[in-house]
Write a protein that holds these residues in place. Structure first.
Motif, mmCIF file in Angstrom:
data_model
loop_
_atom_site.group_PDB
_atom_site.id
_atom_site.type_symbol
_atom_site.label_atom_id
_atom_site.label_comp_id
_atom_site.label_asym_id
_atom_site.label_seq_id
_atom_site.Cartn_x
_atom_site.Cartn_y
_atom_site.Cartn_z
ATOM 1 N N ILE A 93 2.044 1.638 -3.503
ATOM 2 C CA ILE A 93 0.956 2.137 -4.352
ATOM 3 C C ILE A 93 0.835 3.648 -4.200
ATOM 4 C CG2 ILE A 93 -1.561 2.168 -4.629
ATOM 5 C CD1 ILE A 93 -1.511 -0.867 -4.039
ATOM 6 N N ASN A 101 0.832 -1.212 0.000
ATOM 7 C CA ASN A 101 0.000 0.000 0.000
ATOM 8 C C ASN A 101 0.863 1.258 0.000
ATOM 9 O OD1 ASN A 101 -2.662 -0.941 -0.236
ATOM 10 N ND2 ASN A 101 -2.696 -1.506 1.916
ATOM 11 N N ARG A 161 1.574 1.142 -10.172
ATOM 12 C CA ARG A 161 0.464 1.154 -9.205
ATOM 13 C C ARG A 161 -0.475 -0.029 -9.467
ATOM 14 N NH1 ARG A 161 -3.551 5.621 -10.166
ATOM 15 N NH2 ARG A 161 -4.154 4.048 -11.664
ATOM 16 N N ASP A 162 -0.797 -0.268 -10.722
ATOM 17 C CA ASP A 162 -1.687 -1.382 -11.065
ATOM 18 C C ASP A 162 -1.028 -2.730 -10.805
ATOM 19 O OD1 ASP A 162 -3.537 0.521 -11.796
ATOM 20 O OD2 ASP A 162 -3.216 0.291 -13.959
ATOM 21 N N TYR A 209 1.214 -3.382 -8.437
ATOM 22 C CA TYR A 209 1.158 -3.586 -6.988
ATOM 23 C C TYR A 209 -0.260 -3.972 -6.543
ATOM 24 C CZ TYR A 209 5.865 -1.900 -5.955
ATOM 25 O OH TYR A 209 7.230 -1.763 -5.857
ATOM 26 N N GLN A 210 -1.260 -3.344 -7.115
ATOM 27 C CA GLN A 210 -2.641 -3.673 -6.753
ATOM 28 C C GLN A 210 -2.953 -5.118 -7.144
ATOM 29 O OE1 GLN A 210 -4.831 -1.587 -4.954
ATOM 30 N NE2 GLN A 210 -5.741 -3.599 -4.745
ATOM 31 N N ASP A 247 -4.270 -8.147 -4.720
ATOM 32 C CA ASP A 247 -5.464 -8.948 -5.024
ATOM 33 C C ASP A 247 -5.139 -10.440 -5.043
ATOM 34 O OD1 ASP A 247 -6.777 -6.536 -5.278
ATOM 35 O OD2 ASP A 247 -6.784 -6.555 -7.473
#
Length: 136
Positions: free
Chosen positions: A18, A15, A86-87, A89-90, A94
């Motif tokens: 991100i 986080n 960022r995507d 890491y997301q 998930d």
């Protein structure tokens, strides 16, 4: 340390990563700079009264400067870089959530893949366009 405790520690770290890849500034500089360059270039072509005949040259120069700054600093690629990381890491977050809920061999396989992907993402941190390469 339990998997749940490890997950919380990793989640906090991801986080943080991100939040470090917020693309807003580079997006604003790229899109706003492009719009401003277009606007001043268009304004430079408008017929101006004789008492401000110098203005079109200034506007054309400003437009050229803005385009040159975008080319040199590459805000568009930096914007895409931050979005991509960022995507990524997301996606790790998930998938890690799914891995925590899995069991046995499936969990081990998911965690091994996630660990490898996270290592690859972390190694690409220094790849920011027009940035200083990371040492080590």
């Amino acid at each position: 340390m339990t998997l749940s405790a490890e997950y919380e520690k990793l989640e906090a770290s991801i986080n943080k990563s991100i939040s470090e890849h917020n693309p807003r500034l580079d997006s604003f500089l790229f899109n706003g700079g492009t719009l401003l360059a277009l606007a001043v270039t268009i304004a430079a072509t408008v017929p101006w009264p004789d008492n401000v005949s110098w203005l079109p040259r200034v506007l054309a120069g400003l437009g050229a400067f803005l385009i040159g700054a975008e080319r040199a600093l590459n805000f568009g690629e930096r914007w895409r870089y931050h979005r991509r990381l960022r995507d990524a890491y997301q996606s790790i977050l998930d998938r890690f959530t799914l891995a925590v809920e899995a069991s046995g061999v499936q969990r081990d396989e998911l965690l091994a893949k996630i660990t490898a992907d996270l290592d690859q993402i972390r190694r690409s941190q220094g790849d920011i366009p027009n940035g200083t390469p990371l040492q080590g």
